[in-house]
Structure formats: structure tokens, C-alpha cells
Design a protein around this motif. Structure first.
Motif, PDB file in Angstrom:
ATOM      1  N   UNK A   1      92.760 -22.288  15.764  1.00  0.00           N
ATOM      2  CA  UNK A   1      92.819 -23.725  15.469  1.00  0.00           C
ATOM      3  C   UNK A   1      91.418 -24.334  15.484  1.00  0.00           C
ATOM      4  N   UNK A   2      90.591 -23.848  16.444  1.00  0.00           N
ATOM      5  CA  UNK A   2      89.219 -24.346  16.543  1.00  0.00           C
ATOM      6  C   UNK A   2      88.423 -23.886  15.314  1.00  0.00           C
ATOM      7  N   UNK A   3      88.701 -22.664  14.868  1.00  0.00           N
ATOM      8  CA  UNK A   3      88.019 -22.137  13.679  1.00  0.00           C
ATOM      9  C   UNK A   3      88.137 -23.113  12.514  1.00  0.00           C
ATOM     10  N   UNK A   4      89.372 -23.570  12.290  1.00  0.00           N
ATOM     11  CA  UNK A   4      89.617 -24.473  11.159  1.00  0.00           C
ATOM     12  C   UNK A   4      88.791 -25.750  11.319  1.00  0.00           C
ATOM     13  N   UNK A   5      88.735 -26.261  12.551  1.00  0.00           N
ATOM     14  CA  UNK A   5      87.962 -27.492  12.781  1.00  0.00           C
ATOM     15  C   UNK A   5      86.480 -27.284  12.486  1.00  0.00           C
ATOM     16  N   UNK A   6      85.963 -26.122  12.934  1.00  0.00           N
ATOM     17  CA  UNK A   6      84.541 -25.859  12.717  1.00  0.00           C
ATOM     18  C   UNK A   6      84.254 -25.712  11.218  1.00  0.00           C
ATOM     19  N   UNK A   7      85.164 -25.047  10.492  1.00  0.00           N
ATOM     20  CA  UNK A   7      84.954 -24.890   9.056  1.00  0.00           C
ATOM     21  C   UNK A   7      84.950 -26.254   8.360  1.00  0.00           C
ATOM     22  N   UNK A   8      85.857 -27.118   8.781  1.00  0.00           N
ATOM     23  CA  UNK A   8      85.871 -28.463   8.208  1.00  0.00           C
ATOM     24  C   UNK A   8      84.561 -29.186   8.493  1.00  0.00           C
ATOM     25  N   UNK A   9      84.054 -28.947   9.708  1.00  0.00           N
ATOM     26  CA  UNK A   9      82.781 -29.565  10.082  1.00  0.00           C
ATOM     27  C   UNK A   9      81.663 -29.102   9.139  1.00  0.00           C
ATOM     28  N   UNK A  10      81.679 -27.808   8.821  1.00  0.00           N
ATOM     29  CA  UNK A  10      80.667 -27.295   7.886  1.00  0.00           C
ATOM     30  C   UNK A  10      80.738 -28.036   6.556  1.00  0.00           C
ATOM     31  N   UNK A  11      81.960 -28.205   6.066  1.00  0.00           N
ATOM     32  CA  UNK A  11      82.113 -28.883   4.771  1.00  0.00           C
ATOM     33  C   UNK A  11      81.610 -30.321   4.850  1.00  0.00           C
ATOM     34  N   UNK A  12      81.966 -30.968   5.940  1.00  0.00           N
ATOM     35  CA  UNK A  12      81.572 -32.368   6.112  1.00  0.00           C
ATOM     36  C   UNK A  12      80.043 -32.485   6.161  1.00  0.00           C
ATOM     37  N   UNK A  13      79.434 -31.554   6.897  1.00  0.00           N
ATOM     38  CA  UNK A  13      77.976 -31.590   7.044  1.00  0.00           C
ATOM     39  C   UNK A  13      77.292 -31.327   5.711  1.00  0.00           C
ATOM     40  N   UNK A  14      77.854 -30.376   4.968  1.00  0.00           N
ATOM     41  CA  UNK A  14      77.241 -30.063   3.681  1.00  0.00           C
ATOM     42  C   UNK A  14      77.306 -31.269   2.754  1.00  0.00           C
ATOM     43  N   UNK A  15      78.421 -31.962   2.828  1.00  0.00           N
ATOM     44  CA  UNK A  15      78.571 -33.169   2.020  1.00  0.00           C
ATOM     45  C   UNK A  15      77.557 -34.218   2.442  1.00  0.00           C
ATOM     46  N   UNK A  16      77.409 -34.369   3.745  1.00  0.00           N
ATOM     47  CA  UNK A  16      76.540 -35.431   4.267  1.00  0.00           C
ATOM     48  C   UNK A  16      75.061 -35.115   4.075  1.00  0.00           C
ATOM     49  N   UNK A  17      74.660 -33.862   4.214  1.00  0.00           N
ATOM     50  CA  UNK A  17      73.232 -33.552   4.219  1.00  0.00           C
ATOM     51  C   UNK A  17      72.776 -32.734   3.021  1.00  0.00           C
ATOM     52  N   UNK A  18      73.707 -32.138   2.287  1.00  0.00           N
ATOM     53  CA  UNK A  18      73.324 -31.327   1.136  1.00  0.00           C
ATOM     54  C   UNK A  18      72.665 -30.017   1.499  1.00  0.00           C
ATOM     55  N   UNK A  19      72.887 -29.548   2.712  1.00  0.00           N
ATOM     56  CA  UNK A  19      72.255 -28.315   3.165  1.00  0.00           C
ATOM     57  C   UNK A  19      72.893 -27.094   2.456  1.00  0.00           C
ATOM     58  N   UNK A  20      72.081 -26.104   2.176  1.00  0.00           N
ATOM     59  CA  UNK A  20      72.607 -24.853   1.625  1.00  0.00           C
ATOM     60  C   UNK A  20      72.999 -23.956   2.794  1.00  0.00           C
ATOM     61  N   UNK A  21      74.064 -23.201   2.610  1.00  0.00           N
ATOM     62  CA  UNK A  21      74.562 -22.400   3.718  1.00  0.00           C
ATOM     63  C   UNK A  21      74.718 -20.937   3.321  1.00  0.00           C
ATOM     64  N   UNK A  22      74.218 -20.036   4.184  1.00  0.00           N
ATOM     65  CA  UNK A  22      74.585 -18.630   4.060  1.00  0.00           C
ATOM     66  C   UNK A  22      75.511 -18.339   5.223  1.00  0.00           C
ATOM     67  N   UNK A  23      76.712 -17.879   4.875  1.00  0.00           N
ATOM     68  CA  UNK A  23      77.709 -17.660   5.907  1.00  0.00           C
ATOM     69  C   UNK A  23      78.018 -16.173   5.975  1.00  0.00           C
ATOM     70  N   UNK A  24      77.841 -15.625   7.155  1.00  0.00           N
ATOM     71  CA  UNK A  24      78.186 -14.223   7.328  1.00  0.00           C
ATOM     72  C   UNK A  24      79.534 -14.128   7.982  1.00  0.00           C
ATOM     73  N   UNK A  25      80.397 -13.306   7.467  1.00  0.00           N
ATOM     74  CA  UNK A  25      81.702 -13.186   8.087  1.00  0.00           C
ATOM     75  C   UNK A  25      82.357 -11.886   7.647  1.00  0.00           C
ATOM     76  N   UNK A  26      83.370 -11.468   8.415  1.00  0.00           N
ATOM     77  CA  UNK A  26      84.178 -10.384   7.889  1.00  0.00           C
ATOM     78  C   UNK A  26      85.587 -10.904   7.652  1.00  0.00           C
ATOM     79  N   UNK A  27      85.733 -12.224   7.784  1.00  0.00           N
ATOM     80  CA  UNK A  27      87.043 -12.859   7.662  1.00  0.00           C
ATOM     81  C   UNK A  27      87.166 -13.483   6.275  1.00  0.00           C
ATOM     82  N   UNK A  28      87.991 -12.859   5.430  1.00  0.00           N
ATOM     83  CA  UNK A  28      88.090 -13.360   4.061  1.00  0.00           C
ATOM     84  C   UNK A  28      88.771 -14.722   4.004  1.00  0.00           C
ATOM     85  N   UNK A  29      89.550 -15.037   5.050  1.00  0.00           N
ATOM     86  CA  UNK A  29      90.165 -16.355   5.115  1.00  0.00           C
ATOM     87  C   UNK A  29      89.105 -17.446   5.185  1.00  0.00           C
ATOM     88  N   UNK A  30      88.071 -17.196   5.968  1.00  0.00           N
ATOM     89  CA  UNK A  30      86.970 -18.143   6.093  1.00  0.00           C
ATOM     90  C   UNK A  30      86.270 -18.291   4.742  1.00  0.00           C
TER      91      UNK A  30
END
Lengths: 310, 317, 333
Positions: C189-218
Motif C-alpha cells: 500500500x505504501x509502494x503505491x503512495x510513493x509511486x504517486x508521489x513520484x508522479x506528482x513530483x515529476x509534474x511539479x518539478x519536471x525532473x527526469x527519473x531513472x528508476x531501477x526495479x525488478x517489479x514490472x508492476x512499478x
């Protein structure tokens, strides 16, 4: 925090009580009471002893009275040195021993931490190997052997430092050096290993990712965490320094408590042995307690857990 | 067949058509592991062997033990009987390590002393381990109230300055080999018990232990077969480090007049007897016992360090 | 679109006592301004090493960048001196770590850890730093920021800690944010919140993101483009849509089939076998031993990069026309 202190305090009192009781039990079980052995032929001393230890009373009463005398810090007379109480000896010897101990710990901690940190930062480098070899040697050579070597080389052969006694700062150098080498080596090794572990932690990587300077990372982030375990062994180290001082004071003819203690052992001067043991134990246990408290203050995790009472 | 060029340098057209055929899959190739799998002990031994300092320590210890056993037998002199006319002779072909104040052969006495010092060291370590494993094992395995009480006892004992108790005991009991060993182990086992407890607490919640519990395996069997083998690493390390500290403690006690009584000799007795002699130039009487105390402590310390590195799976790279 | 980062033929080796590990063996990719690139792969495939190389955080020794370029805003980071690199870290490029509970120093307050980056790089007063720290805490959604600033990491939950780590990473307004498995250590549940936070931040600041994961859901949730890594190489890269619906590499397909899905009633198919030994990596395609479509060529020569579309390319011999013929024949039988 209060709960933490109380718990430690309780354990401290329990330990003290056990030592006091242990000394009492051991002394009354000594084959042929220690207080009327042929060694204390002096009449006055004999009377003093009997008065102090209430030898005419039954054992439980003796024990209670002994407890009372310990609590009131009255350790009774010496057998060997007539008209001298154990308190007199402590009063004269302890300040000198404390001075020796203080400088030893100071030197050991400062140099140990510095060497350990440098070794960790140059992990597997020349400094590391050199420092750790010196540290293992420092742990391996008993302090009384080191002391003899130092006297022979630096005092007798080269006459750089005085051979013995305790008069000026110059007199302190050799005894402090002989006594501090072991603890320094232990601290250096411990600092190195905890430092190495801390340096692999994520928060160090995070600090680097923030673009902090190496100096700031080491001092602010690494050293403080690495020194926590060093604080925990300070108490044990102090015990080592104290027992070490027994021999060092003997070798360097320093008129400290340790010297009196060893002499009392050789003369089987039981009241002095008992008194010194109890006094030193109490001193060390209080030191250990203070170290525990200091640790609690340094580590925010302990402080707050206890405050919230969970 | 193409040479081992950087694959990207190979033009597609250069690749022969016949290579585009299906390939037999083989299971073995799929499962090829990235490193040869070794058992824990094999792996530890392999790493220890690479640690030259620790291996040097091990070799020294073996030599010391052999010399302690055979040295006094091989020597033509008696360790405890000297010839007064041959007092303080420097090392020579006749007396390799010289003679001491009573004209006794220092070489013979050194190995006689090794017997006692090593015996004290090994016995202390052995007794510490036995008590420590039992106490720590029960405390860690039972947990709960039992653990709480047992740990409080340890905590109290841990606070007692150990050499003071040892001194006190020796003053009362009178110094002898037996009393020295008893005195050294009275509080010495506490450190070991703490380590064992920590290990047991950690491992007892691992699945394989829980599994054997659920099969109804007897507690004693779980402790013997499941827990102990996996706690051996830290125990062995602690044991290796107990030996030198016991040897040191014995030397220290000799120095303050509570050592093995003469004419028997331990290294500690020999060293403290000859501290004065060094100033009068008879350096060999101190040098040899002092050298061997230091060497033994050094050997055990480096071996202990090496074992710690070798047995700690966290360091496995 | 403006390229903010370009990685070219990156090679990273680690010297261990067992030999040299070739952790990254020629990685190429770029990142556009304001987008999110996900790098996926099994553990040990070199994805973390790749981003650590970008940060200049490869421990040397034992690690070393042996070849390649990392071009960030026109500068090759592999050639920069440590001191210059320090001025980029935390300012232009920031990083977030996997486990927030260990990424924060337990003995320093959150406030100290938040502000120290700012104080290091920007000439700000204590008051300004604090103001900025409070803003950041508010941005990442921490209630009572004023009070929280004085607290220590252990007083925060995992999700809250990760928000703080994100705040620390963003306080100097970086243009590139690297997140190394930022949700792996957290509850779902926390994962989903953090992912939403990433989206919100990207919208607000326009930052580029490299995301490393092994979770295809993410990946499915927040990535724009996806790079699939295997044994130190990027074997397929494309837009999220291309990778999820039109993947070409058998490994990528295998990865997708090993993820449970609610909408498809299908048996999960794990990929058999283990990745190759990177002490002596194969000359050919590293996936050959596990690949259901392996050909003789695969074992001998590393596949050429086939461009499937403008954004989609794959390193696989099945794209060669001769292999296509072979496939067609197999389908017919």
C-alpha cells in the motif's frame, strides 16, 4: 531514559552487593582466620582489627556490621602498616593512580581512534597493514614486558626519560606509554572494524550522493556511528587499565594504589586486600554505569525508546 | 568459426547461414552456477589458507605445542634443578637460551613453562566454552522468563572486574595450577555465554529449525544437531581469543605474586622472576619467556582474527 | 526532445579475489528531459552498477569504469575529477536508495540530514535552509514538518522515511533523479503512495527519473520507457507500450510471463535456469542457455542491435531474416 537509568542502577547495586558479600565470605573462609595469623603479631593492630571486624560477634552480625562499614566507606586498619588505616592508603595512593589512569585512557582513546580511522580509510593499503600489525603486537606484548623494555632502552640505555617514580610530567611518559599501548591497540582495531562496517552503510552512500566532502562524511556521518561500540568497551578497558596499573606502578615504583595493593597481596594484608577490592570494584562499576548512561545519551534510539516507555 | 572479436564488430553478412539452426538445450548448461559451491567449512578453510598472517599463527601454535610436549624430554637438563656454579650463563651451544639465577637451563624451563602456560590457556578456554554453550544455549533457546533471569545474572557478573575476583580467590585459595584455572573461569565464561545466546536467538527462528520443531523433534536434538553446528563459527573465534587472554592473565598473576609456585615454572613466573636481571645485563633470562608469551599471544590473536574473517559468511564475496 | 543524459558503451569491472567481474559490459541508452526511464532485470544484472556509475559512486578499488562515456548536459562525467563530480552530485543528479531505514543516519536529526546538502552546495542562511526544508517536507507529504524536523530517523515509519529520503534528494532541485528500487523495501500500500508521489513530483518539478526495479508492476505504473538488462547488457529498450505489448526479446517475454496478472487466466511461466557467470561472460548472447529459441549463432556471436521502431531496439538474432525464415518453417510444421 529514566527507566533505562534505573535499570542500570539496580544492576549496578546488585553487582556491588555481590562483590562485597563475596569478599566477606572469602575472608571468613580463609583457613585460619586472616586476622589472627602470625603476621599480625602486633598487639595494637590485633585489637584494632578485632574491634573493626567484631570478631567476637556471631557471623550474621559480623556481616551486617561489615556491610555498614562498607557503606560508610570505612575499610578498617591495615595489618602490616600499624597506625595506618586502609582509608589512609587509599587517600594517598588513589589520586596518583587516578592520574596515571586518566592520562593512559586519554592517550589510548585519542591515538587508538585516530589510528583505527586512518586504517579503515586506507583499507588494505600500506597504512592499514602497518597499523594493524602494530596493533596486534600491542595486544600481544604484556604491559609488564613492554614496561621493562621501555625502561631498559629509553631510560637506562639512552637516558631520555627517568627510570622510575612519579614527580614530573617527564616521569609520566614511560608508565603511561607502557600502560596505554594495549588499550590503544584494542581501540584501534575496534574503531577500524566498526568504521569499515559503517562506511558500507547506505547512509554513507547517501551522504556521498548529496555531494558532501569526504571530510564531512567521515567526521559527521561515519565517525560518530563508528565510535558507539568504542564507547561500550570503555568500561572494560578501564578495568584493564586499572589491573595493568598494579604491575606498572610496581615496576616504575609509583606510590599509587596499585603498588600498595600488590604489596598487600604479597604480605597477605587482608584488610587492605578487601578494602582495595571493594573500593576498586565500586569505582569501576560506577564508571561502567556512567559509560552506559553516556551511551544512552549518544544514541538517540535508546533515549527515545525509553522515554516513550515501550 | 569467427575469431573472438568484439561481437559488435562482426558484420551481420559475415555470419554463415548454417549457424541459423536451432540449438539443443541442455539443462546442465542452464544451471551452471557462477561459483563452485563449497560447504561452509571448506569455504572457510579456503579463505583461512589465503590469510598468510593467520596461517603463520597456526603454524607457530603447532610448533609451540609440539615443543611444549617434546622440548623438556629432548633436553639433557632438568627444568627445576640448576647448578649454582653455572649461574647466569649467556646463550651458548651448551645452553641454547643460557641459564638463570639458579643455574637452571632456560631452554628446558621455557618449554616446561610452555606446558603450563598453554595448559592454563587451553583449559580456561575449554571450560569457558563448556559453561558458555550450556548457559547461553539454554538461555537463548528457552527465551522468555528463563532467558530474562539468566541474562540478568550474566549482566551482574559481567560488571564484576574479573581480575579482582581472580586475585581475591587466589589470595584465599592459595595459588596452584588448579586454583588459577578455577579463578580464571569463574567469570570468564560470561563472554562466551553472551555470544552463544546471541547466535542461538538468531538462528532458532530460521525456518529449518521451526520445521524440525513442527515434526516434534526433541529439544536436545534440535540444540545439538540444528543449532550448535551453526553457532560454531563465533564460538571458535571466541575460544581462540580466550587462550591468549588466559595466558596473559596467568603471567600477570605470576607477576603480582599469585602465580604457579616454584620450582615449577610458567612463562609468567620466569618473566617476573627475571625482571630485575635485565638491568644487570642478563637479558636472556627475561627475553625468552617474554618473547614466547608475546609470540603465543600474537599467534592466537592473528589466528583468531583470521578465523573471524574466514568464518563470517557476511564477508563471503 | 532534449536529451539530458546519454550513456555510451559503458563498461564497469570489479576486481574481487576470485577474479574480475564484468558487471556492466557495454550499455547504451539515453534519457530525455522530463521522462521516466525504468531499468528492469534480475538481481545482479548490472542495473545498480550502471546508475552508480552515473553518480560516480563506483567504489574504486575494486570497481572501475573501463570504457565508455556518460554524457550529462554535454559533459562526460567519467572524465570529471572527484571534486567537480561532487558539485554535480546532489545538485544536478540525486539518488534515492532501496531501504529508507538504512539510508538515513540514525544519529542525526532529519532536519540536519535534509539541510546539509543545501548548505554544502548553496550559499544559504540557516533560516533559508530551514524554510526550504519545511517546503520539501510539505511537498513529499509529511504532516507537522516543523516538529518532524527535530526528530530522528527511527521515529519514522518506512514509508515516511522514504518520503524524507526523496525530500533530501530533491532539496537542491536536481534535473535528474535516480531511484534504485525505491519501493522494494516497502509494504504494497505504501509502494503505491510513493509511486504517486513520484508522479506528482515529476509534474511539479519536471525532473527526469531513472528508476531501477525488478517489479514490472512499478514499471507499468510510472515509466515512459523501459530498458531490460541481462548479464551486464541492455538487451531490449523501448517505450512502455512497446515493451509490454510488443516485446521482441525472449527474455523480456519470459519476464512478462512470469508476472501474475488478474486479467489473463494463464499459468505462470518462470524462466528456467540462472544467469551466466560474469567472471567469464559468454562471447555470444548471455541468454542462450535459457532461451527457448536458441540458435547456434546465439552462442557464438553477440547479437546485433535491431531497430524495431524509432524508440524500440532489441539485441537478438531472431530479428535476422534468416532466423525469421527458420521461425516461419517451425510454425508451419
Amino acid at each position: 531514559m529514566l527507566k533505562y537509568i534505573l535499570k542500570k542502577l539496580l544492576i549496578m547495586l546488585l553487582t556491588l552487593w555481590i562483590i562485597v558479600t563475596l569478599t566477606f565470605v572469602l575472608m571468613v573462609t580463609v583457613p585460619g582466620s586472616p586476622f589472627n595469623s602470625e603476621s599480625s603479631s602486633n598487639e595494637i593492630v590485633q585489637q584494632n582489627l578485632e574491634r573493626h571486624y567484631n570478631l567476637d560477634k556471631p557471623l550474621p552480625v559480623q556481616y551486617l556490621l561489615y556491610l555498614k562499614s562498607v557503606v560508610t566507606l570505612d575499610f578498617g586498619p591495615s595489618i602490616k602498616q600499624s597506625n595506618q588505616s586502609v582509608n589512609d592508603l587509599l587517600g594517598r595512593g588513589f589520586p596518583i593512580s587516578a592520574e596515571l589512569g586518566f592520562f593512559t585512557v586519554l592517550v589510548a582513546v585519542i591515538s587508538g581512534v585516530t589510528i583505527g580511522t586512518l586504517a579503515a580509510l586506507r583499507h588494505n593499503g600500506i597504512i592499514d597493514y602497518f597499523a594493524m600489525t602494530v596493533a596486534v603486537l600491542g595486544i600481544s606484548i604484556p604491559n609488564f614486558i613492554l614496561a621493562t623494555l621501555l625502561i631498559q632502552q629509553l631510560a637506562v640505555n639512552w637516558s631520555i626519560f627517568p627510570v622510575a617514580t612519579w614527580q614530573s610530567p617527564k616521569h609520566m611518559v614511560l608508565p603511561v606509554l607502557a600502560l596505554a599501548t594495549g588499550p590503544m591497540a584494542i581501540i584501534a582495531r575496534l574503531t577500524r572494524s566498526t568504521m569499515l562496517e559503517v562506511l558500507t552503510q547506505d547512509y554513507i552512500k547517501m551522504a556521498r550522493a548529496k555531494g558532501l566532502s569526504p571530510w564531512k562524511i567521515i567526521v559527521k556521518h561515519a565517525l560518530r556511528n563508528a565510535l558507539m561500540p568504542v564507547v561500550t568497551i570503555l568500561g572494560t578497558l578501564l578495568v584493564g587499565v586499572m589491573t595493568g596499573s598494579f604491575v606498572i606502578e610496581q615496576i616504575f615504583a609509583i606510590p599509587g594504589m596499585g603498588k600498595y595493593f600488590v604489596e598487600s597481596i604479597n604480605h597477605r594484608d587482608y584488610p587492605v586486600i578487601m578494602g582495595t577490592t571493594v573500593f576498586y570494584s565500586a569505582f569501576l562499576i560506577i564508571m561502567l554505569f556512567l559509560v552506559d548512561i553516556a551511551y544512552g545519551l549518544l544514541d538517540p534510539r535508546i533515549k527515545v525508546n525509553k522515554k516513550e516507555g515501550d | 568459426m569467427l575469431p573472438e572479436k568484439n561481437p559488435r564488430d562482426v558484420a551481420i553478412e559475415e555470419i554463415p547461414d548454417e549457424w541459423f539452426t536451432w540449438r539443443e538445450q541442455n539443462k546442465e548448461e542452464q544451471e551452471r552456477l557462477s561459483r563452485p559451491s563449497l560447504s561452509y567449512w571448506n569455504d572457510a578453510w579456503r579463505r583461512l589458507r589465503k590469510n598468510y598472517l593467520a596461517m603463520t599463527g597456526l603454524v607457530f601454535i603447532i610448533i609451540l605445542v609440539l615443543m611444549a610436549i617434546f622440548g623438556p624430554i629432548l633436553s639433557p637438563y632438568d627444568a627445576n634443578i640448576g647448578v649454582l656454579s653455572k649461574q647466569y650463563q649467556p646463550p651458548s651451544a651448551e645452553h641454547w637460551f643460557g641459564t638463570d639465577s639458579a643455574g637452571r637451563d632456560v631452554f628446558t624451563r621455557t618449554w616446561q613453562g610452555a606446558r603450563i602456560s598453554l595448559f592454563v590457556g587451553f583449559m580456561a578456554a575449554l571450560i569457558d566454552v563448556t559453561i558458555g554453550i550450556i548457559w547461553g544455549g539454554i538461555s537463548g533457546y528457552k527465551g522468555g522468563r528463563t532467558d530474562n533471569v539468566m541474562m540478568r545474572i550474566i549482566e551482574v557478573l559481567y560488571g564484576i572486574p574479573y581480575l579482582l575476583v581472580v586475585i581475591l580467590l587466589l589470595v584465599v585459595l592459595g595459588p596452584s595450577l588448579l586454583t588459577i584455572i578455577i579463578a580464571l573461569t569463574v567469570t570468564g565464561w560470561v563472554g562466551m555465554a553472551r555470544i552463544v545466546r546471541g547466535q542461538v536467538m538468531q538462528i532458532k527462528n530460521y525456518e529449518y529449525i521451526l520445521a524440525s520443531k513442527s515434526f516434534g523433534t526433541k529439544t536436545s536434538r534440535i540444540i545439538r544437531k540444528g543449532l550448535l553446528p551453526n553457532t560454531m563459527g563465533p564460538i571458535i573465534v571466541q575460544m581462540t581469543l580466550t587462550v591468549p587472554s588466559a595466558i596473559f592473565a596467568e603471567a600477570f598473576l605470576s607477576f603480582i605474586g599469585l602465580g604457579i609456585s616454584s620450582p615449577n615454572a610458567s612463562w609468567g613466573v620466569m618473566a617476573s622472576d627475571s625482571l630485575g636481571a635485565i638491568l644487570s645485563g642478563n637479558w636472556w633470562t627475561l627475553f625468552f619467556p617474554a618473547f614466547f608469551i608475546s609470540l603465543t599471544m600474537f599467534a592466537f590473536n592473528v589466528l583468531g582474527d583470521g578465523l573471524q574473517d574466514a568464518l563470517d559468511p557476511k564477508l563471503r564475496k | 526532445m532534449e536529451k539530458i543524459l546519454e550513456v555510451k558503451d559503458l563498461h564497469v569491472n570489479f576486481k574481487t579475489y576470485g577474479g574480475t567481474v564484468q558487471a556492466v559490459r557495454g550499455v547504451d541508452f539515453h534519457l530525455n528531459k522530463g521522462e521516466t526511464l525504468a531499468i528492469v532485470g534480475e538481481s545482479g544484472c548490472g542495473k545498480s552498477v550502471t546508475v552508480n556509475a552515473i553518480m560516480g559512486l563506483i567504489p574504486n578499488p575494486p570497481g572501475k569504469i573501463t570504457r565508455g562515456k556518460i554524457i550529462f548536459k554535454g559533459r562526460d562525467l567519467t572524465r570529471l575529477k572527484e571534486k567537480k563530480m561532487r558539485a554535480i552530485r546532489g545538485v544536478d543528479i540525486s539518488m534515492i536508495f532501496q531501504d529508507p531505514m538504512t539510508a538515513l543516519n540514525p544519529t542525526l536529526t532529519i532536519g540536519t540530514q535534509l539541510m546539509e546538502g543545501l548548505k554544502q552546495h548553496r550559499n544559504v542562511s540557516d533560516g533559508e535552509a530551514k524554510k526550504r526544508a519545511l517546503e520539501m517536507l510539505e511537498l513529499v507529504g509529511i504532516p507537522n514538518p516543523e516538529e518532524r524536523l527535530k526528530q530522528y530517523p527511527h521515529q519514522f515509519s518506512g514509508g515516511m522515511s522514504q518520503r524524507i529520503v526523496i525530500a533530501i534528494a530533491l532539496i537542491c532541485e536536481p534535473e535528474l533523479l535516480i531511484a534504485d528500487e525505491p519501493t522494494t523495501a516497502l509494504d504494497v500500500t505504501i509502494q503505491a503512495q510513493i509511486l504517486e508521489l513520484f508522479e506528482r513530483i515529476q509534474e511539479a518539478t519536471g525532473v527526469s527519473i531513472i528508476l531501477i526495479t525488478h517489479d514490472l508492476g512499478v514499471v507499468a505504473k510510472i515509466a515512459d520507457r523501459v530498458a531490460v538488462m541481462y548479464a551486464g547488457k541492455i538487451i531490449e529498450i523501448g517505450s512502455k507500450r512497446e515493451i509490454f505489448y510488443n516485446s521482441q526479446h525472449p527474455y523480456t517475454k519470459g519476464l512478462l510471463q512470469s508476472v501474475p496478472r488478474l486479467d489473463v487466466k494463464e499459468n505462470l511461466q518462470p524462466i528456467e535456469g540462472t544467469p551466466p557467470d560474469l567472471f567469464s561472460p559468454p562471447t555470444g548472447c548471455p541468454f542462450t542457455p535459457r532461451c527457448p529459441f536458441a540458435m547456434e549463432v546465439c552462442n557464438k556471436v553477440y547479437p546485433a542491435s535491431f531497430k524495431y521502431s524509432n524508440t524500440h531496439s532489441v539485441d537478438c538474432w531472431l530479428q535476422d531474416e534468416r532466423a525469421q525464415k527458420l521461425l516461419a518453417k517451425a510454425v508451419k510444421n
